[in-house]
Write a protein that holds these residues in place. Structure first.
Motif, PDB file in Angstrom:
ATOM      1  N   SER A  14      11.623   6.041   1.795  1.00 35.50           N
ATOM      2  CA  SER A  14      11.904   4.597   1.923  1.00 35.50           C
ATOM      3  C   SER A  14      10.614   3.783   1.822  1.00 35.50           C
ATOM      4  N   ALA A  17       9.833   2.673  -1.693  1.00 30.92           N
ATOM      5  CA  ALA A  17      10.797   1.819  -2.402  1.00 30.92           C
ATOM      6  C   ALA A  17      10.066   0.709  -3.143  1.00 30.92           C
ATOM      7  N   GLY A  27      15.545   4.836   1.545  1.00 31.79           N
ATOM      8  CA  GLY A  27      15.037   6.167   1.205  1.00 31.79           C
ATOM      9  C   GLY A  27      16.170   7.177   1.229  1.00 31.79           C
ATOM     10  N   CYS A  41      14.106   6.624  -3.915  1.00 33.90           N
ATOM     11  CA  CYS A  41      13.998   5.307  -3.284  1.00 33.90           C
ATOM     12  C   CYS A  41      14.638   4.301  -4.238  1.00 33.90           C
ATOM     13  N   ASN A  42      14.931   3.118  -3.732  1.00 36.15           N
ATOM     14  CA  ASN A  42      15.464   2.105  -4.644  1.00 36.15           C
ATOM     15  C   ASN A  42      14.338   1.520  -5.481  1.00 36.15           C
ATOM     16  N   ALA A  54      18.498   4.132  -4.061  1.00 35.73           N
ATOM     17  CA  ALA A  54      17.791   5.337  -3.626  1.00 35.73           C
ATOM     18  C   ALA A  54      18.610   6.611  -3.866  1.00 35.73           C
TER      19      ALA A  54
END
Ligand code: THU
Length: 131
Positions: A14, A17, A27, A41-42, A54
């Protein structure tokens, strides 16, 4: 491997990200049958609709590595509420990891375990194309 190690990997992911637009850092940690963990992760974009969550980042990375057997998927956001996969990710989980145990993790260290069966009832999947 204990949940704790998988959760640590989701927390670590995370922090990577790329979420300058939402500031919502997610995450994911996907465990393979052999115990290895693939993180996701995004990843956002100025053209917002191109954002990749993510969960999908982790699943697509795994597929690109040739992996197909998944046991657990931990999802972490630094909030007290649990964050569950969005609708698009649920459909992708159904396709690629229908049996995976989904572990939602909040920032109090609490977990909620669920499954794609629970998150996406009465779904449309690959079997529906067969007959
Ligand atoms: N997001 C995820 O990565 N996973 C989820 O389960 C929910 C939403 C991302 C997409 C976007 O970058 C941000 O969180 C806000 O929607």
């Amino acid at each position: 491997m204990k949940d704790k190690e998988l959760i640590e990997k989701a927390i670590e992911a995370s922090k990577r990200a790329y979420a300058p637009y939402s500031n919502f850092q997610v995450g994911a940690a996907l465990q393979l049958k052999n115990g290895e963990i693939i993180q996701g992760c995004n990843v956002e974009n100025a053209s917002y609709g191109l954002t990749n969550c993510a969960e999908r980042t982790a699943l697509f990375a795994a597929i690109a590595r040739g992996e197909k057997n998944f046991t657990r998927l931990a999802i972490y956001v630094d909030r007290p509420a649990f964050t569950a996969p969005c609708g698009a990710c649920r459909q992708v989980i159904l396709e690629l990891a229908p049996k995976v145990e989904i572990i939602l993790v909040n920032n109090r260290g609490e977990t909620r375990k669920t499954s794609i069966k629970e998150l996406l009832p009465l779904s449309f999947g690959s079997e529906d194309l067969e007959s």
